[in-house]
Design an enzyme around this catalytic site. Structure first.
Site, PDB file in Angstrom:
ATOM      1  N   MET A   1       8.407  36.555 -57.150  1.00  6.09           N
ATOM      2  CA  MET A   1       7.566  37.076 -58.222  1.00  6.09           C
ATOM      3  C   MET A   1       7.759  38.577 -58.317  1.00  6.09           C
ATOM      4  SD  MET A   1       6.148  34.424 -59.560  1.00  6.09           S
ATOM      5  CE  MET A   1       4.661  34.859 -60.423  1.00  6.09           C
ATOM      6  N   CYS A   2       6.682  39.347 -58.472  1.00  9.05           N
ATOM      7  CA  CYS A   2       6.737  40.781 -58.751  1.00  9.05           C
ATOM      8  C   CYS A   2       7.311  41.021 -60.144  1.00  9.05           C
ATOM      9  CB  CYS A   2       7.547  41.567 -57.732  1.00  9.05           C
ATOM     10  SG  CYS A   2       6.832  41.667 -56.093  1.00  9.05           S
ATOM     11  N   GLY A   3       6.932  42.128 -60.731  1.00 10.92           N
ATOM     12  CA  GLY A   3       7.443  42.490 -62.039  1.00 10.92           C
ATOM     13  C   GLY A   3       7.727  43.972 -62.095  1.00 10.92           C
ATOM     14  N   ARG A  28       2.805  38.123 -62.850  1.00  9.32           N
ATOM     15  CA  ARG A  28       3.870  38.137 -61.848  1.00  9.32           C
ATOM     16  C   ARG A  28       3.401  38.704 -60.504  1.00  9.32           C
ATOM     17  NH1 ARG A  28       9.086  37.176 -63.998  1.00  9.32           N
ATOM     18  NH2 ARG A  28       9.995  37.972 -62.070  1.00  9.32           N
ATOM     19  N   VAL A  73       4.257  45.555 -60.587  1.00  6.22           N
ATOM     20  CA  VAL A  73       3.140  44.733 -60.109  1.00  6.22           C
ATOM     21  C   VAL A  73       3.674  43.891 -58.960  1.00  6.22           C
ATOM     22  CG1 VAL A  73       1.774  44.658 -62.217  1.00  6.22           C
ATOM     23  CG2 VAL A  73       3.585  42.969 -61.885  1.00  6.22           C
TER      24      VAL A  73
END
Length: 219
Positions: A1-3, A28, A73
């Site tokens: 994930m992460c954005g 995310r 994020v």
């Protein structure tokens, strides 16, 4: 994930654009968020645990002035959920500030970390993102793109990176293209790097293309 997101504008402050972009990709990662912005002379940044709408108040955004920046994020995969692991990570090398935000995971992070610690590097987080930042610093001798190329020769795994200096905004996608990274543009001359189309759409931008696997784009 992460954005991740990176925005370049010719002549306007972009903290609100970064904020809206982060808001659009809150799905995310909900653990922490942050942004780093350059005004051409210095990099200012702010990050904290929590949701985008709670971390970035209007007063916080007002203090972040500049025409290019990166933001993140976080959903923790490598490293725990704590403030030390918030991104972007910001450091100094050869009198230049560099900020880095990362989506992905490295399979050789521990090996590289062991090597860096033997060379005297001290880690403040337990993320593989800090490994990337230190490898980048190790190879930087004045040309940031050459340092990125050499870094890519060392790190193995899945990664999309947005990198900020006082002069450049750089986007990097790993040679296998495991993680998404898009390029978009607005009519006013703004360029946008984004993990998803929604970051471009919320700013009224136009999707141009995906970065190719192994590609480095410099603005």
């Amino acid at each position: 994930m992460c954005g991740v997101v990176g925005i370049y504008s010719k002549d306007k402050d972009i903290s609100k654009q970064l904020y809206y972009s982060l808001y659009s990709i809150q799905h995310r990662g909900q653990e922490s968020c942050g942004m780093a912005i350059s005004n051409g002379e210095e990099i200012n940044y702010y990050k904290d645990m929590g949701l985008v709408g709670d971390v970035f108040t209007p007063k916080k955004l007002e203090k972040l002035k500049g025409n290019m920046g990166i933001a993140h994020v976080r959903y923790s995969t490598a490293g725990g959920s704590n403030f030390a692991n918030c991104q972007p990570l910001v450091g100094s090398v050869r009198k230049r500030r560099i900020a880095l935000a990362h989506n992905g995971n490295l399979v050789n992070a521990q090996t590289l970390k062991d090597m860096l610690e033997e060379d005297g590097y001290m880690f403040t987080s337990n993320t593989d993102t800090e490994v990337i930042l230190y490898i980048l610093a190790r190879y930087y001798t004045g040309n940031i793109v050459e340092a990125v190329k050499l870094t890519m020769d060392q790190i193995k795994g899945a990664y999309s990176l947005v990198i900020l200096t006082d002069q450049e905004l750089i986007a990097v996608r790993d040679p296998h293209g495991f993680r998404p990274l898009l390029l978009g543009k607005r009519d006013n001359g703004e360029y946008i790097f984004a993990s998803e189309n929604c970051e471009i759409d919320i700013l009224g931008g136009e999707f141009i293309r995906d970065l190719e696997p192994g590609e480095i784009v410099v603005i």
